[in-house]
Write an enzyme that holds these catalytic residues in place. Structure first.
Site, mmCIF file in Angstrom:
data_model
loop_
_atom_site.group_PDB
_atom_site.id
_atom_site.type_symbol
_atom_site.label_atom_id
_atom_site.label_comp_id
_atom_site.label_asym_id
_atom_site.label_seq_id
_atom_site.Cartn_x
_atom_site.Cartn_y
_atom_site.Cartn_z
ATOM 1 N N HIS A 1 0.862 -1.189 0.000
ATOM 2 C CA HIS A 1 0.000 0.000 0.000
ATOM 3 C C HIS A 1 0.900 1.241 0.000
ATOM 4 C CE1 HIS A 1 -2.794 3.011 1.577
ATOM 5 N NE2 HIS A 1 -3.767 2.177 1.293
ATOM 6 N N CYS B 1 -3.629 2.656 -4.430
ATOM 7 C CA CYS B 1 -4.533 3.480 -3.621
ATOM 8 C C CYS B 1 -4.545 4.890 -4.206
ATOM 9 C CB CYS B 1 -4.103 3.491 -2.151
ATOM 10 S SG CYS B 1 -5.208 4.515 -1.159
ATOM 11 N N HIS C 1 -7.680 0.606 -4.500
ATOM 12 C CA HIS C 1 -8.461 1.389 -3.519
ATOM 13 C C HIS C 1 -8.948 2.638 -4.236
ATOM 14 C CE1 HIS C 1 -6.468 -0.032 0.529
ATOM 15 N NE2 HIS C 1 -7.107 -0.988 -0.099
ATOM 16 N N ASP D 1 -12.667 3.186 -0.871
ATOM 17 C CA ASP D 1 -11.893 3.450 0.332
ATOM 18 C C ASP D 1 -12.462 4.690 1.008
ATOM 19 O OD1 ASP D 1 -9.889 3.141 2.165
ATOM 20 O OD2 ASP D 1 -8.331 4.032 0.927
ATOM 21 N N HIS D 2 -12.647 4.613 2.263
ATOM 22 C CA HIS D 2 -13.172 5.716 3.089
ATOM 23 C C HIS D 2 -14.481 6.253 2.506
ATOM 24 C CE1 HIS D 2 -8.705 6.533 4.265
ATOM 25 N NE2 HIS D 2 -9.142 5.364 4.663
ATOM 26 N N TYR E 1 -14.474 4.640 7.897
ATOM 27 C CA TYR E 1 -15.193 3.465 7.388
ATOM 28 C C TYR E 1 -16.682 3.493 7.730
ATOM 29 C CZ TYR E 1 -10.728 1.815 5.837
ATOM 30 O OH TYR E 1 -9.545 1.713 5.160
HETATM 31 C C1 DNO Z 1 -6.631 3.367 5.884
HETATM 32 C C2 DNO Z 1 -5.942 2.450 5.019
HETATM 33 C C3 DNO Z 1 -4.674 1.865 5.578
HETATM 34 C C4 DNO Z 1 -4.349 0.619 4.824
HETATM 35 C C5 DNO Z 1 -3.120 -0.058 5.287
HETATM 36 C C6 DNO Z 1 -2.743 -1.204 4.373
HETATM 37 O O1 DNO Z 1 -7.767 3.521 5.750
HETATM 38 O O2 DNO Z 1 -5.767 2.971 3.779
HETATM 39 O O3 DNO Z 1 -4.817 1.552 6.894
HETATM 40 O O4 DNO Z 1 -5.364 -0.285 5.001
HETATM 41 O O5 DNO Z 1 -2.077 0.810 5.319
HETATM 42 O O6 DNO Z 1 -1.736 -1.916 4.956
#
Ligand code: DNO
Length: 389
Positions: free
Chosen positions: A240, A278, A305, A346-347, A363
């Protein structure tokens, strides 16, 4: 792409039944109860996998199988910890869960200063405020020489903040930076820790004298050691990017840009050594042309992501709507290059009652569901475009 969702296990208030109803296909999760560094037993992996499958879903991605600090800074216990990691990978491989997301960020995983930054429509979003962060670094942590990392303008604002900030606001800032955003990702600090700042300072000390090159070497050491077991099961490792993708707290960060990614893919030139693309993390770095990077690294991306940020030259950034023209370009790159990739929204914003549910920072349910609907719409348009070619 496969529609996946980060789910925090059977205790998550967002249940698999709810996820099935909103069209999720695959689950992204981890054995959250196992402490960082310990082996993931095959029976525990199978138990969770069977549970997920009983809802007609599949366990698509592990996020994360965390890499212990000693592996990152190269401590004496690293070989033992890598050995444990290899056994966990072997067990995951035997169970057929073969896409593994991890990160190589020292001490602190992702960083935000505000978890509920209000927007004019009544929702709230995640935010990184450079002045507040500098205040945390220089005044709360009192890190030696920290002020040299900030411009005189920022330091002037830090001084003003120091005169007006209340004790409650200080605690909230500490909680946002090193507790709420960290504990649930198997971080070093959890809600149970009574003196998070002291603990955090000790963790920072572990990296005294570790520069970018050394951290890079330690990543290569780790990846080279785990590649043989990845070969056995065809496990795809996907690092990531650093979030945010710039240097913080005097710690080296090594997955921040196209150059870093290129370096890491070449350093261990095996297709199983890949990337979690990401878009949100990368977009917080002004150096990054994210859609272009998506095209460039699509063939070594194993997991996506989807979210985006608005970054400003003064170093602040905010998470913005998923319905975003740059994100369409990112989705297009992957829908053409590898449409079977797992992706997760993501988020999400906090909205429509998400606030009171005690969800992990970022989340939310409604906010992420809205993001998923927007992403599905964008994917549908691109698929239509593809079928008319
Ligand atoms: C937060 C995430 C990170 C991600 C980790 C992967 O929301 O983007 O915590 O899950 O860094 O290892």
């Amino acid at each position: 792409m496969e529609k996946t969702w980060r789910w925090f296990g059977p205790k998550d208030k967002i249940t698999l039944d709810m996820l099935r109803q909103i069209g999720v296909e695959g689950i992204v999760t981890a054995l959250h109860d196992i402490p960082n560094g310990e082996i993931w037993p095959l029976d525990k992996i199978m138990e969770l996998k069977t549970y997920i499958e009983s809802y007609g879903l599949r366990w698509s991605v592990v996020e994360s199988l965390p890499v212990s600090e000693a592996i990152k800074y190269g401590g004496p216990e690293r070989d033992q910890l890598i050995e444990n990691y290899i056994i966990s990978l072997d067990n995951l491989g035997k169970a057929g869960v073969k896409t593994i997301c991890y990160n190589f960020m020292p001490v602190i995983d992702w960083v935000r200063t505000d978890l509920y930054h209000p927007l004019s429509d009544g929702t709230s979003t995640l935010y990184f405020d450079k002045v507040k962060f500098a205040y945390f670094d220089c005044v709360i942590l009192e890190r030696k020489g920290a002020y040299q990392d900030y411009t005189p303008e920022i330091m002037e604002q830090v001084q003003q903040l120091a005169m007006t900030i209340t004790e409650a606001e200080k605690l909230e800032l500490i909680d946002a930076i090193i507790v709420k955003t960290q504990g649930f990702v198997n971080g070093n600090i959890t809600e149970k820790d009574k003196q998070p700042v002291e603990l955090f300072k000790k963790l920072l000390q572990l990296y005294d004298g570790i520069d970018k090159d050394m951290l890079r070497q330690n990543l290569v050491y780790f990846l080279s050691a785990i590649m043989p077991i990845c070969e056995v099961h065809q496990i795809k490792m996907c690092v990531h990017p650093d979030d945010p993708p710039f240097q913080l707290l005097g710690l080296p960060r090594i997955i921040t840009s196209a150059e870093d990614i290129e370096w890491m893919l070449k350093a261990v030139d095996n297709p199983l050594n890949g990337l979690t693309f990401c878009a949100g993390s990368l977009s917080a770095g002004l150096q990054n042309d994210v859609p272009q990077m998506a095209k460039r690294f699509a063939n070594r991306t194993h997991f996506v992501h989807l979210r985006y940020t608005g970054a400003t030259p003064d170093g602040n950034f905010m998470e913005v709507s998923h319905l975003n023209k740059r994100l369409i370009e990112v989705i297009r790159a992957f829908e053409y290059a590898n449409p079977s990739l797992p992706m997760r929204v993501d988020h999400g914003r906090m909205m429509l009652g998400d606030e009171d549910k005690g969800y992990n920072a970022g989340y939310s349910f409604h906010g992420r569901m809205m993001g998923l609907c927007q992403v599905e719409g964008m994917m549908a348009v691109i698929d239509d475009e593809k079928s008319n070619l």
